[in-house]
Design an enzyme around this catalytic site. Structure first.
Site, PDB file in Angstrom:
ATOM      1  N   ARG A 108      16.127  -6.269  77.771  1.00  0.00           N
ATOM      2  CA  ARG A 108      16.996  -6.455  76.584  1.00  0.00           C
ATOM      3  C   ARG A 108      16.864  -7.848  75.982  1.00  0.00           C
ATOM      4  NH1 ARG A 108      21.312  -3.332  79.261  1.00  0.00           N
ATOM      5  NH2 ARG A 108      20.959  -1.181  78.640  1.00  0.00           N
ATOM      6  N   LYS A 158      10.143 -13.275  63.302  1.00  0.00           N
ATOM      7  CA  LYS A 158       9.789 -11.887  62.980  1.00  0.00           C
ATOM      8  C   LYS A 158       8.736 -11.437  63.976  1.00  0.00           C
ATOM      9  CE  LYS A 158      10.666 -11.214  58.064  1.00  0.00           C
ATOM     10  NZ  LYS A 158      10.037 -10.940  56.755  1.00  0.00           N
ATOM     11  N   GLU A 189      -1.619 -18.626  53.274  1.00  0.00           N
ATOM     12  CA  GLU A 189      -0.176 -18.775  53.563  1.00  0.00           C
ATOM     13  C   GLU A 189       0.285 -20.219  53.329  1.00  0.00           C
ATOM     14  OE1 GLU A 189       1.575 -16.087  54.098  1.00  0.00           O
ATOM     15  OE2 GLU A 189       0.495 -14.651  55.349  1.00  0.00           O
ATOM     16  N   LYS A 220       8.884 -23.380  55.723  1.00  0.00           N
ATOM     17  CA  LYS A 220       9.298 -22.075  56.283  1.00  0.00           C
ATOM     18  C   LYS A 220      10.640 -22.224  56.988  1.00  0.00           C
ATOM     19  CE  LYS A 220       8.289 -17.852  58.523  1.00  0.00           C
ATOM     20  NZ  LYS A 220       7.326 -16.863  58.940  1.00  0.00           N
ATOM     21  N   GLU A 268      16.637 -12.100  56.420  1.00  0.00           N
ATOM     22  CA  GLU A 268      16.164 -11.582  55.130  1.00  0.00           C
ATOM     23  C   GLU A 268      17.191 -10.671  54.473  1.00  0.00           C
ATOM     24  OE1 GLU A 268      11.934 -10.825  55.252  1.00  0.00           O
ATOM     25  OE2 GLU A 268      12.115  -9.414  53.582  1.00  0.00           O
ATOM     26  N   ARG A 270      14.620 -15.433  52.126  1.00  0.00           N
ATOM     27  CA  ARG A 270      13.437 -15.225  52.983  1.00  0.00           C
ATOM     28  C   ARG A 270      12.453 -14.258  52.336  1.00  0.00           C
ATOM     29  NH1 ARG A 270      13.040 -15.015  59.553  1.00  0.00           N
ATOM     30  NH2 ARG A 270      10.785 -14.800  59.601  1.00  0.00           N
ATOM     31  N   ASN A 308       7.489 -13.196  51.091  1.00  0.00           N
ATOM     32  CA  ASN A 308       6.654 -12.003  50.925  1.00  0.00           C
ATOM     33  C   ASN A 308       5.818 -12.058  49.649  1.00  0.00           C
ATOM     34  OD1 ASN A 308       7.649 -10.811  53.293  1.00  0.00           O
ATOM     35  ND2 ASN A 308       9.462 -10.066  52.209  1.00  0.00           N
ATOM     36  N   HIS A 318       2.686 -10.106  49.392  1.00  0.00           N
ATOM     37  CA  HIS A 318       2.558  -9.244  50.563  1.00  0.00           C
ATOM     38  C   HIS A 318       2.684  -7.755  50.242  1.00  0.00           C
ATOM     39  CE1 HIS A 318       2.629 -13.003  52.655  1.00  0.00           C
ATOM     40  NE2 HIS A 318       2.650 -12.451  53.843  1.00  0.00           N
ATOM     41  N   HIS A 332      -0.227  -5.736  51.554  1.00  0.00           N
ATOM     42  CA  HIS A 332      -0.114  -4.702  52.582  1.00  0.00           C
ATOM     43  C   HIS A 332      -0.753  -3.395  52.118  1.00  0.00           C
ATOM     44  CE1 HIS A 332       3.456  -6.603  54.988  1.00  0.00           C
ATOM     45  NE2 HIS A 332       2.321  -7.223  55.162  1.00  0.00           N
ATOM     46  N   HIS A 379      -5.511 -10.357  56.992  1.00  0.00           N
ATOM     47  CA  HIS A 379      -4.176 -10.419  56.384  1.00  0.00           C
ATOM     48  C   HIS A 379      -4.126 -11.498  55.288  1.00  0.00           C
ATOM     49  CE1 HIS A 379       0.161 -10.299  56.035  1.00  0.00           C
ATOM     50  NE2 HIS A 379       0.218 -11.597  56.294  1.00  0.00           N
TER      51      HIS A 379
HETATM   52  P1  NAD Z   1      -5.311 -12.804  64.713  1.00  0.00           P
HETATM   53  O1  NAD Z   1      -4.229 -13.038  65.667  1.00  0.00           O
HETATM   54  O2  NAD Z   1      -5.995 -11.480  64.727  1.00  0.00           O
HETATM   55  O3  NAD Z   1      -6.413 -13.943  64.909  1.00  0.00           O
HETATM   56  C1  NAD Z   1      -7.571 -13.894  64.121  1.00  0.00           C
HETATM   57  C2  NAD Z   1      -8.844 -13.940  64.980  1.00  0.00           C
HETATM   58  O4  NAD Z   1      -9.046 -15.292  65.374  1.00  0.00           O
HETATM   59  C3  NAD Z   1      -8.806 -13.117  66.244  1.00  0.00           C
HETATM   60  O5  NAD Z   1     -10.057 -12.510  66.414  1.00  0.00           O
HETATM   61  C4  NAD Z   1      -8.581 -14.163  67.343  1.00  0.00           C
HETATM   62  O6  NAD Z   1      -9.160 -13.772  68.581  1.00  0.00           O
HETATM   63  C5  NAD Z   1      -9.288 -15.357  66.783  1.00  0.00           C
HETATM   64  N1  NAD Z   1      -8.793 -16.658  67.195  1.00  0.00           N
HETATM   65  C6  NAD Z   1      -7.511 -17.045  67.349  1.00  0.00           C
HETATM   66  N2  NAD Z   1      -7.443 -18.348  67.595  1.00  0.00           N
HETATM   67  C7  NAD Z   1      -8.708 -18.807  67.617  1.00  0.00           C
HETATM   68  C8  NAD Z   1      -9.290 -20.086  67.811  1.00  0.00           C
HETATM   69  N3  NAD Z   1      -8.532 -21.192  67.964  1.00  0.00           N
HETATM   70  N4  NAD Z   1     -10.631 -20.191  67.792  1.00  0.00           N
HETATM   71  C9  NAD Z   1     -11.416 -19.078  67.566  1.00  0.00           C
HETATM   72  N5  NAD Z   1     -10.924 -17.863  67.355  1.00  0.00           N
HETATM   73  C10 NAD Z   1      -9.584 -17.730  67.388  1.00  0.00           C
HETATM   74  O7  NAD Z   1      -4.833 -13.017  63.201  1.00  0.00           O
HETATM   75  P2  NAD Z   1      -3.900 -14.081  62.454  1.00  0.00           P
HETATM   76  O8  NAD Z   1      -4.512 -14.244  61.128  1.00  0.00           O
HETATM   77  O9  NAD Z   1      -3.608 -15.258  63.269  1.00  0.00           O
HETATM   78  O10 NAD Z   1      -2.530 -13.280  62.300  1.00  0.00           O
HETATM   79  C11 NAD Z   1      -2.447 -12.111  61.529  1.00  0.00           C
HETATM   80  C12 NAD Z   1      -1.245 -11.317  61.974  1.00  0.00           C
HETATM   81  O11 NAD Z   1      -0.078 -12.111  61.783  1.00  0.00           O
HETATM   82  C13 NAD Z   1      -1.036 -10.048  61.191  1.00  0.00           C
HETATM   83  O12 NAD Z   1      -0.791  -8.995  62.076  1.00  0.00           O
HETATM   84  C14 NAD Z   1       0.204 -10.323  60.355  1.00  0.00           C
HETATM   85  O13 NAD Z   1       0.957  -9.182  60.095  1.00  0.00           O
HETATM   86  C15 NAD Z   1       0.940 -11.289  61.231  1.00  0.00           C
HETATM   87  N6  NAD Z   1       1.882 -12.159  60.516  1.00  0.00           N
HETATM   88  C16 NAD Z   1       3.153 -12.240  60.996  1.00  0.00           C
HETATM   89  C17 NAD Z   1       4.068 -13.073  60.380  1.00  0.00           C
HETATM   90  C18 NAD Z   1       5.442 -13.236  60.960  1.00  0.00           C
HETATM   91  O14 NAD Z   1       6.290 -13.857  60.325  1.00  0.00           O
HETATM   92  N7  NAD Z   1       5.700 -12.718  62.150  1.00  0.00           N
HETATM   93  C19 NAD Z   1       3.694 -13.822  59.258  1.00  0.00           C
HETATM   94  C20 NAD Z   1       2.396 -13.716  58.792  1.00  0.00           C
HETATM   95  C21 NAD Z   1       1.485 -12.866  59.432  1.00  0.00           C
HETATM   96  N1  GLY Z   2       6.072 -14.119  56.871  1.00  0.00           N
HETATM   97  C1  GLY Z   2       7.273 -13.597  56.322  1.00  0.00           C
HETATM   98  C2  GLY Z   2       8.502 -14.048  57.026  1.00  0.00           C
HETATM   99  O1  GLY Z   2       8.437 -14.689  58.048  1.00  0.00           O
HETATM  100  O2  GLY Z   2       9.578 -13.750  56.580  1.00  0.00           O
END
Ligand code: NAD
Ligand code: GLY
Length: 366
Positions: free
Chosen positions: A121, A143, A185, A227, A237, A242, A246, A249, A253, A267
């Site tokens: 939990r 998030k 971003e 942020k 949100e 917040r 987006n 986005h 998406h 992304h």
């Molecule tokens: P990811 O986690 O897939 O990383 C991208 C690639 O880079 C992967 O292949 C990973 O293995 C590689 N990698 C990571 N660090 C590395 C490093 N230092 N050196 C070499 N390779 C490395 O993608 P991302 O772009 O980091 O994140 C995208 C995700 O984040 C999406 O799923 C998106 O929905 C999510 N996201 C979430 C929020 C939130 O607020 N929670 C906000 C924006 C995006």
């Molecule tokens: N990346 C969108 C949020 O954190 O609200």
């Protein structure tokens, strides 16, 4: 060391930002790990490149750790990985007072955060983001999510980390395509509320992509501050603050869905196309000067972004893209809010744009 505090009362936490911080991660994690035990969740690529440094730091601080290593890529943010992680954490005997660490990009951060939110939990977790995107956005704000067959991030929870540890030096191993995707971003914060930061991005964006550590550190700190201010004003949100994050986005998406949430379209690449669409739609609606939309197009193009979905093999019709948008979490009674622009640095939430109008815009835009 830059420390950005996220003042969320009982859920407050610090964001530590410093080049070389990974070597001291054990010292920073020790007070957060009840029994001196850490479970690290990461992906294969990051494990090979950066887990040894974290392991050495944990050992030096007298801590024990177990790692769970998943395949890299967006496809890992799924039910199967969630089950695997949660079952493994239970097998390891991880308790609420222990700390689970996400070492990786947004995929690992979102998945680990969600697993932590439901484990017993809710247990504590720490973000150690290793991509530019995760250092400037996804590791902050709580998030967490996995993707579902019906769409992206449709299953998740708000669950704040207890700390975020950012070492910009890990970006040295990040492929430039990933660096560029993360930069989308960064520039977003200028567009949505800080025109001076957009000016700074125009001047310093190329240095960030070229690996300039100082420019990267400044971009990360500015982004985390921006942020944080937004998250503190609207943690869950609910009041249109917040939602500004987006920007780009909803369009993005839809393009990601069309690419099957695959690494064909990252992304951040989808967000860049989406931010351009949001500006062009705003200009078409007479809300935003066309010159501001043109300025954004010039900057994104100069930074090497492809702004035509066809460049990623996406040939979706406007109707198909609208179909994807209807799956958005923000849909209410058949209507979808859009983040639109009055100019660079002046984003707002529009609740009255009919999807039919967006479809008509896309007819001419694609
Ligand atoms: P990811 O986690 O897939 O990383 C991208 C690639 O880079 C992967 O292949 C990973 O293995 C590689 N990698 C990571 N660090 C590395 C490093 N230092 N050196 C070499 N390779 C490395 O993608 P991302 O772009 O980091 O994140 C995208 C995700 O984040 C999406 O799923 C998106 O929905 C999510 N996201 C979430 C929020 C939130 O607020 N929670 C906000 C924006 C995006
Ligand atoms: N990346 C969108 C949020 O954190 O609200």
């Amino acid at each position: 060391m830059v420390i950005v505090d996220v003042p969320l009362g009982a859920r407050a936490y610090p964001i530590h930002i410093r080049a070389g911080l990974m070597a001291d991660a054990g010292v920073l994690l020790a007070p957060l790990a009840g029994r001196g035990r850490i479970a690290v969740i990461t992906d294969e690529t990051v494990a090979a490149l950066h887990l040894p440094a974290l392991a050495a730091a944990l050992t030096a601080a007298g801590m024990t750790f177990e790692s769970i290593v998943l395949p890299p890529g967006e496809a890992t943010k799924n039910w199967q990985s969630l089950e695997l992680v949660v079952e493994r954490l239970l097998t390891l005997g991880v308790e609420r007072g222990d700390a689970v660490v996400a070492l990786g990009g947004g995929v690992i951060g979102d998945l680990t955060g969600f697993a932590a939110s439901i484990l017993r939990r809710g247990c504590r977790f720490v973000q150690i983001p290793t991509t530019l995107l995760s250092q400037v956005d996804s590791s902050v704000g709580g998030k967490t999510a996995i993707n579902a067959a019906a769409g992206k991030n449709l299953v998740g929870a708000f669950h704040q980390p207890v700390a975020v540890l950012i070492d910009p030096q890990v970006l040295a191993t990040l492929p430039v395509r990933e660096l560029r995707a993360g930069y989308a971003e960064v520039v977003k914060y200028g567009l949505l509320g800080d025109p001076a930061f957009f000016d700074w991005c125009e001047a310093n964006g190329p240095a960030i992509l070229a690996g300039d550590a100082e420019a990267q550190g400044m971009a990360i700190a500015a982004s985390c501050r921006a942020k944080t201010a937004i998250v503190v004003a609207d943690e869950r949100e609910t009041n249109d603050v917040r939602a500004l994050l987006n920007l780009g986005h909803t369009f993005g998406h839809a393009f990601e869905a069309e690419a099957g949430f695959s690494d064909r379209l990252l992304h951040g690449e989808a967000v860049a196309i989406g931010m351009m669409a949001a500006h062009d739609l705003s200009a078409a609606l007479g809300l935003c000067p066309a010159a501001d939309a043109a300025r954004l197009r010039a900057h994104l193009t100069a930074m090497g972004f492809a702004l035509d979905p066809a460049a990623f093999g996406i040939g979706a019709s406007p109707a198909q893209l609208i179909h994807h948008m209807r799956q958005d979490k923000k849909m209410r009674a058949g209507s979808l809010p859009f983040i639109l622009m009055r100019g660079i640095g002046r984003a707002f939430v529009a609740h009255d744009v009919p999807l039919a109008r967006v479809e008509a815009f896309l007819q001419g835009w694609l």
